[in-house]
Design a protein around this motif. Sequence first.
Motif, PDB file in Angstrom:
ATOM      1  N   LEU A   1     -13.447   3.225   1.471  1.00 55.09           N
ATOM      2  CA  LEU A   1     -13.691   1.846   1.631  1.00 55.09           C
ATOM      3  C   LEU A   1     -15.249   1.669   1.949  1.00 55.09           C
ATOM      4  O   LEU A   1     -15.772   2.050   2.887  1.00 55.09           O
TER       5      LEU A   1
ATOM      6  N   GLY B   1     -12.060  -7.141  -0.723  1.00 49.60           N
ATOM      7  CA  GLY B   1     -11.044  -7.262  -0.039  1.00 49.60           C
ATOM      8  C   GLY B   1      -9.643  -7.847  -0.539  1.00 49.60           C
ATOM      9  O   GLY B   1      -8.793  -7.301  -0.370  1.00 49.60           O
TER      10      GLY B   1
ATOM     11  N   SER C   1     -13.979  -4.828   8.865  1.00 49.41           N
ATOM     12  CA  SER C   1     -12.775  -5.749   9.099  1.00 49.41           C
ATOM     13  C   SER C   1     -11.445  -5.231   8.334  1.00 49.41           C
ATOM     14  O   SER C   1     -10.459  -5.312   8.992  1.00 49.41           O
ATOM     15  N   LEU C   2     -11.809  -4.854   6.908  1.00 47.90           N
ATOM     16  CA  LEU C   2     -10.791  -4.451   6.352  1.00 47.90           C
ATOM     17  C   LEU C   2     -10.057  -3.013   6.741  1.00 47.90           C
ATOM     18  O   LEU C   2      -8.812  -2.673   6.659  1.00 47.90           O
ATOM     19  N   CYS C   3     -10.919  -1.999   7.317  1.00 53.59           N
ATOM     20  CA  CYS C   3     -10.599  -1.013   7.828  1.00 53.59           C
ATOM     21  C   CYS C   3      -9.654  -1.293   9.336  1.00 53.59           C
ATOM     22  O   CYS C   3      -8.685  -0.379   9.321  1.00 53.59           O
TER      23      CYS C   3
ATOM     24  N   HIS D   1      -7.768  -3.740   9.597  1.00 47.49           N
ATOM     25  CA  HIS D   1      -6.328  -4.218   9.127  1.00 47.49           C
ATOM     26  C   HIS D   1      -5.751  -3.155   8.608  1.00 47.49           C
ATOM     27  O   HIS D   1      -4.342  -2.965   8.741  1.00 47.49           O
TER      28      HIS D   1
ATOM     29  N   GLU E   1     -14.834 -10.309   2.915  1.00 43.68           N
ATOM     30  CA  GLU E   1     -14.331  -9.759   4.111  1.00 43.68           C
ATOM     31  C   GLU E   1     -15.229  -8.269   4.074  1.00 43.68           C
ATOM     32  O   GLU E   1     -14.946  -7.664   2.998  1.00 43.68           O
TER      33      GLU E   1
ATOM     34  N   HIS F   1      -6.325  -5.837  -0.801  1.00 48.91           N
ATOM     35  CA  HIS F   1      -5.004  -6.391  -0.389  1.00 48.91           C
ATOM     36  C   HIS F   1      -3.872  -6.499  -1.242  1.00 48.91           C
ATOM     37  O   HIS F   1      -2.623  -6.148  -1.135  1.00 48.91           O
TER      38      HIS F   1
END
Length: 243
Positions: free
Chosen positions: A54, A37, A65-67, A69, A61, A41
């Motif tokens: 992903l 992650g 959770s990244l999805c 965001h 992370e 970012h």
Amino acid sequence: MQSPARILVVDDHEDIRAPLAAFLGRYGLEVSTAVDGRQMHALLAREHFDLVLLDVMLPGEDGLSLCRHVHEHLGIPVILLTAMADPADRIAGLELGADDYVVKPFDPRELVARIRGIFRRMKLSQRQSRVLPEQISRYAFGNWLLDLARRELRGNDGQIVELSATEFRLLRTFVENANTVLSREKLLDLMNRGDAPVFDRSVDSQVSRLRKKLEDDARHPRLLRTAWGDGYLFSASVEAVPS
């Protein structure tokens, strides 16, 4: 000349990340990679990407959770990659904003087809966004034309196919959400915006009846497909026809 679509592959396994990037490159896609992650970012902050592949199980992370965001803050399509085949996990990913969900191991050619499908849907959505919903009177797809005012389904040969009120609402729901997996619960939510409720136990039978009217071979449907464990997918290029 149109520039190639840019894909960001986020996966901590080098034996997946590097070969996948090379394979996608052979299909004219421009690919960058990240191992977690933090790297994702950093890349998203300084570069533009058209789609993110992903992995769900990442160090630090996690992919879900990244999805969330990416969906909430960037609006970039996301395809989740995971070794978990549980339908509940797929549904969780889709509810967090993922556009698709691919279970490892997968055929890279299928992944390319899914990427292209997302890009097609984005182009179609952009075209339809220029037409206000109240201006749409018909939807054209395949060899069919759905007339909203007349509540008719008409073939290219001019033949009219009779639809019950529920079949009409179901088909309208599908064409307005084409190329998107719809769970039975989501179908009910979208269909129950009218005055006559539709009950869960009737969804499968209504889909079966609709297939017999739409498909050349209802046992092997091409338009109204079952997404096993998730619901149904209306697989078609739909054109909204203004009044």
